[in-house]
Motif scaffolding. Sequence first.
Motif, PDB file in Angstrom:
ATOM      1  N   SER A  32      -8.797   5.079  -3.618  1.00  0.00           N
ATOM      2  CA  SER A  32      -9.050   4.492  -2.295  1.00  0.00           C
ATOM      3  C   SER A  32     -10.361   3.708  -2.248  1.00  0.00           C
ATOM      4  O   SER A  32     -10.424   2.639  -1.635  1.00  0.00           O
ATOM      5  N   LEU A  37       0.857  -1.186   0.000  1.00  0.00           N
ATOM      6  CA  LEU A  37       0.000   0.000   0.000  1.00  0.00           C
ATOM      7  C   LEU A  37       0.888   1.228   0.000  1.00  0.00           C
ATOM      8  O   LEU A  37       1.754   1.367   0.871  1.00  0.00           O
ATOM      9  N   ARG A  93      -6.452   9.223   3.209  1.00  0.00           N
ATOM     10  CA  ARG A  93      -7.315   8.272   2.492  1.00  0.00           C
ATOM     11  C   ARG A  93      -6.782   6.839   2.568  1.00  0.00           C
ATOM     12  O   ARG A  93      -7.372   5.927   1.981  1.00  0.00           O
ATOM     13  N   ALA A  94      -5.676   6.643   3.270  1.00  0.00           N
ATOM     14  CA  ALA A  94      -5.105   5.296   3.353  1.00  0.00           C
ATOM     15  C   ALA A  94      -5.494   4.572   4.631  1.00  0.00           C
ATOM     16  O   ALA A  94      -5.490   3.343   4.680  1.00  0.00           O
ATOM     17  N   GLU A  95      -5.821   5.350   5.672  1.00  0.00           N
ATOM     18  CA  GLU A  95      -5.984   4.715   6.975  1.00  0.00           C
ATOM     19  C   GLU A  95      -7.080   3.657   7.007  1.00  0.00           C
ATOM     20  O   GLU A  95      -6.932   2.621   7.661  1.00  0.00           O
ATOM     21  N   ARG A 116       5.250   4.460   2.975  1.00  0.00           N
ATOM     22  CA  ARG A 116       4.874   5.864   3.201  1.00  0.00           C
ATOM     23  C   ARG A 116       5.918   6.752   2.556  1.00  0.00           C
ATOM     24  O   ARG A 116       7.071   6.778   2.984  1.00  0.00           O
ATOM     25  N   LEU A 148      -2.585   0.672  -4.451  1.00  0.00           N
ATOM     26  CA  LEU A 148      -2.244  -0.659  -3.961  1.00  0.00           C
ATOM     27  C   LEU A 148      -1.521  -1.407  -5.071  1.00  0.00           C
ATOM     28  O   LEU A 148      -1.931  -1.337  -6.232  1.00  0.00           O
ATOM     29  N   LEU A 174      -2.153   9.083  -4.838  1.00  0.00           N
ATOM     30  CA  LEU A 174      -2.111   8.079  -3.778  1.00  0.00           C
ATOM     31  C   LEU A 174      -3.417   8.181  -2.976  1.00  0.00           C
ATOM     32  O   LEU A 174      -4.025   9.247  -2.946  1.00  0.00           O
ATOM     33  N   PRO A 175      -3.856   7.101  -2.345  1.00  0.00           N
ATOM     34  CA  PRO A 175      -3.177   5.811  -2.228  1.00  0.00           C
ATOM     35  C   PRO A 175      -3.246   4.976  -3.510  1.00  0.00           C
ATOM     36  O   PRO A 175      -4.109   5.192  -4.354  1.00  0.00           O
ATOM     37  N   ARG A 217      -5.518   0.593   5.781  1.00  0.00           N
ATOM     38  CA  ARG A 217      -4.631  -0.015   6.792  1.00  0.00           C
ATOM     39  C   ARG A 217      -5.458  -0.756   7.848  1.00  0.00           C
ATOM     40  O   ARG A 217      -5.126  -1.876   8.255  1.00  0.00           O
ATOM     41  N   TYR A 246       1.266   5.337   0.119  1.00  0.00           N
ATOM     42  CA  TYR A 246       0.608   6.586   0.503  1.00  0.00           C
ATOM     43  C   TYR A 246       1.652   7.521   1.087  1.00  0.00           C
ATOM     44  O   TYR A 246       2.852   7.258   0.980  1.00  0.00           O
ATOM     45  N   ASP A 306       3.557  -1.303   4.224  1.00  0.00           N
ATOM     46  CA  ASP A 306       2.905  -0.017   4.461  1.00  0.00           C
ATOM     47  C   ASP A 306       3.854   1.090   4.006  1.00  0.00           C
ATOM     48  O   ASP A 306       4.491   1.759   4.826  1.00  0.00           O
TER      49      ASP A 306
END
Lengths: 204, 204
Positions: B64, B6, B14-16, B33, B54, B51-52, B19, B8, B31
């Motif tokens: 996302s 992933l 918008r990634a949390e 970053r 995948l 981003l994000p 996660r 971001y 993860d």
Amino acid sequence: MKNYKLTYFDIRGRAEISRLLFAAAGVQYADDRIKREDWPALKPKTPQGQLPILTIDDAATLPQSLAIARFLAREFGLSGKTNLEQAQCDVIVQTTEDLRAEWVKVFREADETKKAELQKKLVEEIVPKLWKIFQDTLSSNSSGYMVGDGLTLGDLAVYDVMEIHTRDYPDLIKNFPQLQTHRQKVASIPNVKRYLENRPVTLF
Amino acid sequence: MPAYKLMYFEAKGRAEVIRLSFAVAGQSFEDKRYSIEEWYKVKQAIPQHQLPCLQVDGRFIPQSGAIMRYIAREFGFYGDNNNENTRVDVILGASDDFLKNVMSWYYEKDETKKEEIKKDLEETKLPQFFSLLESILKENDGGDGYFVGKKISLADIMIYDITDQTSSIAKLPAFPPKLAGLIDRVKNNSKIKEYLAKREKLSQ
């Protein structure tokens, strides 16, 4: 056989994707187009105070245009055959939403000068950037459809979101020959062709 | 077993929700970053240059909304049938609508207007959103379980995340009773609890 009623204003807007899904699937539904002046009375009776809504069997009422579109796509086998294909449809749908959001921004701008600036940026930068994404998606798939080997929600979503700018800026699509071919392909599917020839013509 | 990456920024944003979804799935993932400088170097290679994104099995999935649904479907928390999938989508759609208000605040440069947006969030938009969520929640098991079906889904994860992130920019009103119960239920989900403890530690 479920009984469907799609309620929206008398425009394409956020309901057209679902109308196209019904058409492509050859499924009957009530295309309930309400008048603006009738909206205030209806609004508090809707789940989220918004349109479109889909009423199923006069019982369940679904809000949220994309929830409705995804529901119908899954119901009619037009959502992609694998998780990856469904994700590819979702990517396209989310991208069409990005384009729609930019259009809405211009539409809602009250200041005429700012509106003209935003419109210029939309047509010269944002629309070509997002259309390129649609064209690249098409090119990376060998079937002539956006996702997998047949028609999906992805094809209809792109067809729908491109309508307004292909109509208002007819030279734009000349830079996107594969999208031009795709549009013709979608529009010539017999059920879709019949729908496009008979639907109400609205500004947006 | 595919490898998931992933991508971001160093942020929740918008990634949390993705996660959190991997945590609920019990699925490890890279993860990644990016710093702003690193991002500018890789940007052109990422589909849609946003981003994000995948990366799974050598494929990229941007957007996302597409990523979160892909993971939820893969690991069985997107609802068990079309009706449940759609209920998840209705809640995600309502969240997207609410998020627009937060994004307005985020992008507003004029300090006075920014304060007005924050006030409107606290006094109107948040209470309305919570009230809507409360009524949607009550449709399922009287509101004493989860948003959809009988187990945690992407809908619950999204609502937890959006309330958590919004609380850092505005004062949340008190949760209505069923929603308060749901938020607690999500926080105390063993996999989420473990993830949140790690996240808390990293931020110190």
